[in-house]
Design a protein around this motif. Structure first.
Motif, PDB file in Angstrom:
ATOM      1  N   VAL A  29     -50.248  47.466 -23.057  1.00 48.20           N
ATOM      2  CA  VAL A  29     -48.890  47.399 -22.794  1.00 48.20           C
ATOM      3  C   VAL A  29     -48.897  47.149 -24.578  1.00 48.20           C
ATOM      4  CG1 VAL A  29     -48.507  45.453 -22.466  1.00 48.20           C
ATOM      5  CG2 VAL A  29     -46.535  47.410 -22.340  1.00 48.20           C
ATOM      6  N   HIS A  30     -50.182  46.792 -25.307  1.00 46.67           N
ATOM      7  CA  HIS A  30     -49.859  46.429 -26.414  1.00 46.67           C
ATOM      8  C   HIS A  30     -50.384  47.113 -27.414  1.00 46.67           C
ATOM      9  CE1 HIS A  30     -47.729  42.022 -26.544  1.00 46.67           C
ATOM     10  NE2 HIS A  30     -49.045  42.143 -25.400  1.00 46.67           N
ATOM     11  N   ARG A  31     -50.744  48.158 -26.607  1.00 42.18           N
ATOM     12  CA  ARG A  31     -50.961  49.021 -27.332  1.00 42.18           C
ATOM     13  C   ARG A  31     -49.674  50.580 -27.799  1.00 42.18           C
ATOM     14  NH1 ARG A  31     -56.612  50.562 -23.145  1.00 42.18           N
ATOM     15  NH2 ARG A  31     -57.088  48.819 -23.857  1.00 42.18           N
ATOM     16  N   LEU A  32     -48.983  50.195 -27.602  1.00 44.43           N
ATOM     17  CA  LEU A  32     -47.654  50.995 -27.361  1.00 44.43           C
ATOM     18  C   LEU A  32     -47.023  50.609 -29.285  1.00 44.43           C
ATOM     19  CD1 LEU A  32     -46.061  50.662 -24.104  1.00 44.43           C
ATOM     20  CD2 LEU A  32     -46.789  52.769 -25.121  1.00 44.43           C
ATOM     21  N   ASP A  34     -44.270  49.544 -31.715  1.00 48.59           N
ATOM     22  CA  ASP A  34     -43.294  48.560 -31.382  1.00 48.59           C
ATOM     23  C   ASP A  34     -41.663  49.952 -31.259  1.00 48.59           C
ATOM     24  OD1 ASP A  34     -44.442  46.913 -32.513  1.00 48.59           O
ATOM     25  OD2 ASP A  34     -43.657  46.487 -34.213  1.00 48.59           O
ATOM     26  N   GLU A  35     -41.879  51.169 -31.724  1.00 42.52           N
ATOM     27  CA  GLU A  35     -40.711  51.960 -31.208  1.00 42.52           C
ATOM     28  C   GLU A  35     -40.436  52.234 -30.275  1.00 42.52           C
ATOM     29  OE1 GLU A  35     -43.286  52.613 -33.750  1.00 42.52           O
ATOM     30  OE2 GLU A  35     -41.886  51.972 -35.896  1.00 42.52           O
ATOM     31  N   ARG A  73     -44.991  38.922 -29.820  1.00 43.75           N
ATOM     32  CA  ARG A  73     -44.903  39.910 -30.329  1.00 43.75           C
ATOM     33  C   ARG A  73     -43.093  40.852 -29.208  1.00 43.75           C
ATOM     34  NH1 ARG A  73     -47.023  46.249 -28.346  1.00 43.75           N
ATOM     35  NH2 ARG A  73     -46.096  47.235 -30.521  1.00 43.75           N
ATOM     36  N   TRP A  74     -43.538  40.253 -28.175  1.00 50.49           N
ATOM     37  CA  TRP A  74     -42.144  40.928 -27.899  1.00 50.49           C
ATOM     38  C   TRP A  74     -41.014  40.521 -28.014  1.00 50.49           C
ATOM     39  CZ3 TRP A  74     -41.718  42.562 -21.741  1.00 50.49           C
ATOM     40  CH2 TRP A  74     -43.110  43.316 -21.669  1.00 50.49           C
ATOM     41  N   ARG A  75     -40.860  39.331 -28.585  1.00 48.13           N
ATOM     42  CA  ARG A  75     -39.996  38.371 -29.218  1.00 48.13           C
ATOM     43  C   ARG A  75     -39.443  38.664 -30.203  1.00 48.13           C
ATOM     44  NH1 ARG A  75     -36.896  33.760 -28.609  1.00 48.13           N
ATOM     45  NH2 ARG A  75     -36.811  32.347 -30.439  1.00 48.13           N
ATOM     46  N   ASN A  76     -40.597  38.728 -30.997  1.00 43.53           N
ATOM     47  CA  ASN A  76     -40.619  39.520 -32.092  1.00 43.53           C
ATOM     48  C   ASN A  76     -39.705  40.599 -32.531  1.00 43.53           C
ATOM     49  OD1 ASN A  76     -41.959  36.808 -33.888  1.00 43.53           O
ATOM     50  ND2 ASN A  76     -43.898  38.311 -33.910  1.00 43.53           N
ATOM     51  N   VAL A  77     -40.192  41.614 -31.981  1.00 41.93           N
ATOM     52  CA  VAL A  77     -39.185  43.151 -31.397  1.00 41.93           C
ATOM     53  C   VAL A  77     -38.147  43.366 -31.339  1.00 41.93           C
ATOM     54  CG1 VAL A  77     -39.718  45.278 -30.252  1.00 41.93           C
ATOM     55  CG2 VAL A  77     -41.988  44.094 -30.988  1.00 41.93           C
TER      56      VAL A  77
END
Length: 208
Positions: A29-32, A34-35, A73-77
């Motif tokens: 999932v972290h290869r996705l 940010d958009e 990462r999810w928090r930052n996004v």
């Protein structure tokens, strides 16, 4: 010694968080990009049930909160995507004050039920952010002479596209002024294309 123990705990906690971030980095999932994550996150909040008069339903912003605790990462996004937090309700005040801060400069969808303890919050939204409200619902729980309605008659709404204002009790119409003729939004809402007024005393003099 107690201070050293607390510092050690803090260092270990930080090290554990870093280790988890490195581990998560290898997850598919972290290869996705940010958009694409943002597109997915926009579908997380449930639709609210009380916005039938809007062209598109509003969402429950509180449903985004768990996303901020999944990983860094999810928090930052989520926190850096201000538009995710742009649907604001006046209850509960503390939570929606936080959402308002996170919305940055995004255009707002505002739901105001004007319970006694929320009026000040609603006034703050109108006075400080009226120029970025895109959708507005103002339906009082009880006070049909709330100062919010006077503010709605006096403040321009340059970005407003849709609004629903009124009261469900047929015997208690909303009062914008002591006169039956009045202006809405100080006569300036150039983008307005949908307006629902119900149980309102009088009729606006705006040239829509």
């Amino acid at each position: 010694h107690l201070i050293k123990v607390h510092r050690l705990i803090a260092l270990l906690t930080e090290a554990l968080a870093t280790a988890k971030s490195l581990q998560n980095a290898h997850s598919p999932v972290h290869r996705l990009p940010d958009e694409l994550l943002v597109t997915i996150f926009k579908r997380v909040p449930l639709q609210e049930l009380y916005t039938d008069w809007f062209d598109s339903p509003s969402v429950s912003t509180k449903d985004l909160i768990p996303l901020t605790s999944v990983c860094r990462r999810w928090r930052n996004v989520t926190l850096s995507t201000h538009s995710l937090w742009s649907s604001i309700c006046d209850m509960p005040v503390a939570q929606n004050t936080l959402f308002l801060e996170r919305s940055g400069a995004s255009l707002l969808t505002c739901h105001m039920f004007l319970a006694g303890h929320t009026v000040r919050f609603c006034m703050d939204i109108l006075e400080q952010h009226h120029s970025r409200i895109r959708k507005l619902q103002a339906i009082p729980c009880n006070d049909v002479r709330s100062p919010v309605f006077l503010a709605l008659s006096q403040l321009p709404m340059p970005e407003l596209e849709q609004a629903a204002i009124g009261h469900y009790n047929i015997t208690s119409p909303v009062h914008f002024s002591d006169n039956t003729r009045f202006l809405l939004f100080n006569g300036y809402a150039p983008r307005l294309r949908k307006l629902a007024l119900f149980r309102v005393r009088g009729f606006p003099d705006n040239q829509f």
